[in-house]
Design an enzyme around this catalytic site. Structure first.
Site, PDB file in Angstrom:
ATOM      1  N   GLY A 121       0.813  -1.211   0.000  1.00 51.88           N
ATOM      2  CA  GLY A 121       0.000   0.000   0.000  1.00 51.88           C
ATOM      3  C   GLY A 121       0.844   1.256   0.000  1.00 51.88           C
ATOM      4  N   ARG A 154      -1.805 -10.200  -0.976  1.00 48.15           N
ATOM      5  CA  ARG A 154      -2.780 -11.209  -1.391  1.00 48.15           C
ATOM      6  C   ARG A 154      -3.229 -10.998  -2.844  1.00 48.15           C
ATOM      7  NH1 ARG A 154      -7.966  -9.145  -1.260  1.00 48.15           N
ATOM      8  NH2 ARG A 154      -8.199  -7.178  -0.134  1.00 48.15           N
ATOM      9  N   SER A 203      -6.156  -8.316  -5.209  1.00 47.16           N
ATOM     10  CA  SER A 203      -6.252  -6.947  -4.713  1.00 47.16           C
ATOM     11  C   SER A 203      -5.597  -5.982  -5.698  1.00 47.16           C
ATOM     12  CB  SER A 203      -5.557  -6.821  -3.354  1.00 47.16           C
ATOM     13  OG  SER A 203      -4.159  -7.030  -3.484  1.00 47.16           O
ATOM     14  N   HIS A 219       4.926   2.107  11.879  1.00 44.48           N
ATOM     15  CA  HIS A 219       4.115   2.782  12.900  1.00 44.48           C
ATOM     16  C   HIS A 219       4.012   1.810  14.059  1.00 44.48           C
ATOM     17  CE1 HIS A 219       1.262   5.114  15.029  1.00 44.48           C
ATOM     18  NE2 HIS A 219       0.170   4.485  14.624  1.00 44.48           N
ATOM     19  N   GLY A 240       3.759   7.608   1.565  1.00 50.25           N
ATOM     20  CA  GLY A 240       4.579   6.781   0.703  1.00 50.25           C
ATOM     21  C   GLY A 240       4.923   7.416  -0.631  1.00 50.25           C
ATOM     22  N   ASP A 263       2.191  10.354  17.281  1.00 49.96           N
ATOM     23  CA  ASP A 263       1.551  10.212  15.980  1.00 49.96           C
ATOM     24  C   ASP A 263       0.030  10.227  16.119  1.00 49.96           C
ATOM     25  OD1 ASP A 263       2.133   9.340  12.988  1.00 49.96           O
ATOM     26  OD2 ASP A 263       0.479   8.094  13.676  1.00 49.96           O
ATOM     27  N   GLU A 287     -13.121  30.436   1.801  1.00 49.16           N
ATOM     28  CA  GLU A 287     -12.476  31.064   2.963  1.00 49.16           C
ATOM     29  C   GLU A 287     -12.055  30.047   4.029  1.00 49.16           C
ATOM     30  OE1 GLU A 287     -11.417  34.035   3.105  1.00 49.16           O
ATOM     31  OE2 GLU A 287     -12.360  34.632   1.218  1.00 49.16           O
ATOM     32  N   GLU A 315      -8.510  28.008   0.809  1.00 45.66           N
ATOM     33  CA  GLU A 315      -7.332  28.841   1.065  1.00 45.66           C
ATOM     34  C   GLU A 315      -6.449  28.294   2.180  1.00 45.66           C
ATOM     35  OE1 GLU A 315      -8.035  33.030   1.352  1.00 45.66           O
ATOM     36  OE2 GLU A 315      -9.404  33.039  -0.358  1.00 45.66           O
ATOM     37  N   SER A 342      -1.250  39.648   5.170  1.00 44.96           N
ATOM     38  CA  SER A 342      -1.412  41.079   5.443  1.00 44.96           C
ATOM     39  C   SER A 342      -1.294  41.365   6.941  1.00 44.96           C
ATOM     40  CB  SER A 342      -2.784  41.547   4.958  1.00 44.96           C
ATOM     41  OG  SER A 342      -3.811  40.972   5.759  1.00 44.96           O
TER      42      SER A 342
END
Length: 333
Positions: A26, A48, A51, A108, A134, A191, A227, A231, A252
């Site tokens: 993945g 597998r 997929s 992870h 990735g 994380d 808005e 942005e 600004s």
């Protein structure tokens, strides 16, 4: 003091006679596998059949095999499957085939830290976690650069395992940018906190609340979208380039003054108290238990919420407006 490693600290030759099994092709898996192969490593892929990721691995000139076979053949075995499926797959298909001297890896630490993946005797656990998706790990590598990585080892792991982990980080390009030493607990908890409180949960809730407030006050949904969502990228890009001060330098004076005076009224002491509560839920394992049990029940609440969120007004308006902006590589789910 933070410990950092770079290319000079890592020896790719340590991987010369090793087979690296990438389990899952993945987001991270495809990048790790291709980068390591381009670095001269022997890489096999466990994915597998049937997929989309299996077909992608074939397209990238790999010969994907079963998770069991890849584990049997691998010296370094990196589990790059979705968090929610790792525990069951590990116990059924990976754990029985690990041998003393193998290195069990992840990008992870969720499942290792919360006890869903426990390495057997004689197998060290090593985390190498790029701090980016990735596709960025792959594209930066192809440009000759790299995405910074984290490295962590289980208590009692050998120096040889650390050296192999650093070699792996070099192989995917991370040592070009720098590899920071951490722990499984620190990587996992920070994380999850970042995702829930700022990057995904916090930002999504803020964007929706701002949009809803303007629409409920009678402003056009299109104006509210521009808005409160569109942005946002401009601001995040400025953060990315030079931090908060560079963003404030670039906007600004009116916007900067509004930042200083109104921002703290949105993210209040009460908000920070809720952040602390969420962190405690992560540290105690409450969130992990909740997410694991949700998936054991086939994730009914998660799926229902996903459907509902896709129908929010800001999503409907966004789909319409993105079609008008040909310069955006528009994605629809």
């Amino acid at each position: 003091m933070t410990t950092m490693y770079y290319e000079k600290d890592a020896d790719l030759a340590l991987l010369k006679d090793k087979t690296i099994a990438i389990l899952g092709y993945g987001s991270q898996g495809h990048a790790h596998a291709q980068n390591l192969r381009d670095s001269g490593c022997n890489v096999i892929v466990g994915q597998r059949p049937g997929s989309a990721n299996y077909d992608l691995a074939k397209k990238h000139k790999f010969e994907p095999m079963s998770i069991e076979d890849a584990t049997k053949k691998g010296d370094l075995v990196n589990i790059l499957l979705p968090d929610e499926v790792q525990g069951d797959i590990y116990r059924q298909y990976i754990r029985p085939h690990l041998k003393p001297g193998n290195i069990l890896m992840c990008s992870h630490g969720f499942n290792v830290h919360f006890g869903q993946v426990e390495a057997p005797e004689g197998v060290d656990s090593v985390l190498v976690a790029p701090k980016g998706p990735g596709h960025l790990v792959r594209s930066e590598f192809e440009k000759g650069g790299g995405v910074p990585c984290l490295i962590a080892l289980n208590p009692g792991a050998s120096e040889e395992s650390r050296a192999l982990g650093l070699a792996y980080a070099k192989g995917i390009g991370g040592a070009r940018a720098g590899v920071i030493e951490t722990t499984f607990a620190e990587e996992t908890e920070t994380d999850l906190f970042g995702e829930q409180v700022v990057l995904c949960g916090g930002v999504s809730a803020l964007v929706k609340a701002g949009y809803d407030t303007l629409v409920e006050a009678g402003y056009q949904p299109e104006m509210a979208f521009f808005e409160c969502m569109h942005e946002l990228k401009l601001i995040v890009d400025l953060f990315y380039q030079g931090g908060l001060n560079y963003m404030r330098y670039s906007v600004s004076n009116t916007a900067e003054y509004g930042d200083y005076t109104r921002g703290p009224r949105i993210v209040t002491d009460e908000t920070k108290q809720e952040m602390k509560k969420i962190l405690e839920e992560i540290q105690s394992g409450q969130f992990a238990r909740e997410w694991i049990l949700e998936n054991k029940a086939n994730a009914p609440g998660f799926k229902a919420t996903r459907r509902r969120e896709r129908e929010h007004g800001i999503e409907e308006v966004g789909r319409k407006l993105r079609r008008l902006m040909s310069w955006i590589d528009s994605k629809e789910v």
